[in-house]
Design a protein around this motif. Structure first.
Motif, PDB file in Angstrom:
ATOM      1  N   MET A   5      55.933 -35.133  45.181  1.00 16.42           N
ATOM      2  CA  MET A   5      56.780 -34.266  44.366  1.00 16.42           C
ATOM      3  C   MET A   5      58.225 -34.744  44.468  1.00 16.42           C
ATOM      4  O   MET A   5      58.607 -35.374  45.455  1.00 16.42           O
ATOM      5  CB  MET A   5      56.709 -32.814  44.853  1.00 16.42           C
ATOM      6  CG  MET A   5      55.323 -32.214  44.908  1.00 16.42           C
ATOM      7  SD  MET A   5      54.747 -31.501  43.376  1.00 16.42           S
ATOM      8  CE  MET A   5      55.989 -30.328  42.984  1.00 16.42           C
ATOM      9  N   PHE A   6      58.996 -34.406  43.447  1.00 14.35           N
ATOM     10  CA  PHE A   6      60.421 -34.744  43.399  1.00 14.35           C
ATOM     11  C   PHE A   6      61.192 -33.468  43.134  1.00 14.35           C
ATOM     12  O   PHE A   6      60.812 -32.694  42.259  1.00 14.35           O
ATOM     13  CB  PHE A   6      60.694 -35.765  42.295  1.00 14.35           C
ATOM     14  CG  PHE A   6      59.895 -37.020  42.467  1.00 14.35           C
ATOM     15  CD1 PHE A   6      60.368 -38.054  43.243  1.00 14.35           C
ATOM     16  CD2 PHE A   6      58.649 -37.147  41.868  1.00 14.35           C
ATOM     17  CE1 PHE A   6      59.623 -39.205  43.427  1.00 14.35           C
ATOM     18  CE2 PHE A   6      57.895 -38.297  42.043  1.00 14.35           C
ATOM     19  CZ  PHE A   6      58.383 -39.330  42.828  1.00 14.35           C
ATOM     20  N   LYS A   7      62.261 -33.258  43.894  1.00 10.79           N
ATOM     21  CA  LYS A   7      63.084 -32.076  43.663  1.00 10.79           C
ATOM     22  C   LYS A   7      64.544 -32.480  43.749  1.00 10.79           C
ATOM     23  O   LYS A   7      64.900 -33.396  44.490  1.00 10.79           O
ATOM     24  CB  LYS A   7      62.751 -30.959  44.650  1.00 10.79           C
ATOM     25  CG  LYS A   7      63.164 -31.239  46.081  1.00 10.79           C
ATOM     26  CD  LYS A   7      62.852 -30.043  46.972  1.00 10.79           C
ATOM     27  CE  LYS A   7      63.502 -30.155  48.323  1.00 10.79           C
ATOM     28  NZ  LYS A   7      64.813 -29.588  48.437  1.00 10.79           N
ATOM     29  N   ASP A  61      52.948 -34.145  50.269  1.00  9.50           N
ATOM     30  CA  ASP A  61      52.254 -32.997  50.859  1.00  9.50           C
ATOM     31  C   ASP A  61      53.228 -32.000  51.469  1.00  9.50           C
ATOM     32  O   ASP A  61      53.004 -31.458  52.556  1.00  9.50           O
ATOM     33  CB  ASP A  61      51.220 -33.461  51.891  1.00  9.50           C
ATOM     34  CG  ASP A  61      50.129 -34.309  51.253  1.00  9.50           C
ATOM     35  OD1 ASP A  61      49.830 -34.091  50.065  1.00  9.50           O
ATOM     36  OD2 ASP A  61      49.589 -35.195  51.935  1.00  9.50           O
ATOM     37  N   GLY A  62      54.357 -31.782  50.783  1.00  6.24           N
ATOM     38  CA  GLY A  62      55.326 -30.780  51.195  1.00  6.24           C
ATOM     39  C   GLY A  62      56.344 -31.209  52.229  1.00  6.24           C
ATOM     40  O   GLY A  62      57.244 -30.446  52.558  1.00  6.24           O
ATOM     41  N   GLU A  63      56.243 -32.432  52.754  1.00  8.78           N
ATOM     42  CA  GLU A  63      57.180 -32.907  53.765  1.00  8.78           C
ATOM     43  C   GLU A  63      58.138 -33.935  53.166  1.00  8.78           C
ATOM     44  O   GLU A  63      57.706 -34.823  52.419  1.00  8.78           O
ATOM     45  CB  GLU A  63      56.437 -33.553  54.938  1.00  8.78           C
ATOM     46  CG  GLU A  63      55.640 -32.563  55.758  1.00  8.78           C
ATOM     47  CD  GLU A  63      55.028 -33.220  56.986  1.00  8.78           C
ATOM     48  OE1 GLU A  63      55.661 -34.140  57.560  1.00  8.78           O
ATOM     49  OE2 GLU A  63      53.911 -32.837  57.347  1.00  8.78           O
TER      50      GLU A  63
END
Length: 164
Positions: A5-7, A61-63
């Protein structure tokens, strides 16, 4: 299957990203810093006032596993359609497709924001980064010899470019 993911960068992400960056400062030639960077200098390098330039935090994975950014190539107006791409990933992410996903993500952002060309400047010793950019359609357009000096040796840099 892992989820990448990218934020958008938030202030709370900066210490984790700085730790990843400083790993490369102290253990590789991926960065031409020779001493760990402090929070103010690192923050200045990843926080951009112009919304066309952006840093995204990469999570697996959220990290938090690193960051990708498009930043100004040069400050003169005629360079406005050229951006410089930088990626730093936690060493345990290498070879998992995270870097390629980050390149594709930042290219889409850059295209939406009016960029025409993207470049990446890489230490010539950094074969994994060269491979990653090459397999994503970047071609070498420059080779500067012995422009850096770290750990008792002169280092070359290469520039890779892609027209998007």
């Amino acid at each position: 299957m892992s989820t990448i993911m990218f934020k958008p960068l938030e202030a709370s992400d900066i210490p984790s990203l700085m730790e990843i960056y400083n790993h490369f400062v102290m253990n590789s030639t991926a960065s031409f810093h020779t001493e760990p960077v402090e929070i103010a200098e690192f923050t200045e390098s990843v926080v951009h006032q112009n919304p066309r330039f952006r840093t995204y935090v990469i999570t697996l994975d959220g990290e938090i596993q690193g960051y990708v950014q498009v930043m100004p190539h040069k400050k003169k107006q005629a360079y406005a359609t050229t951006g410089e791409v930088t990626i730093y990933l936690h060493p345990k992410c290498v070879g998992k497709g995270v870097g390629s996903a980050a390149i594709q993500y930042i290219e889409a952002f850059a295209k939406e924001n009016g960029f025409h060309a993207l470049i990446s400047t890489i230490c010539a010793d950094n074969k994994p980064s060269i491979h990653m950019f090459s397999k994503n359609g970047y071609t070498q357009c420059a080779h500067f010899r012995e422009v850096g000096f770290k750990w008792g040796k002169f280092l070359d840099i290469v520039t890779y470019q892609k027209i998007i």
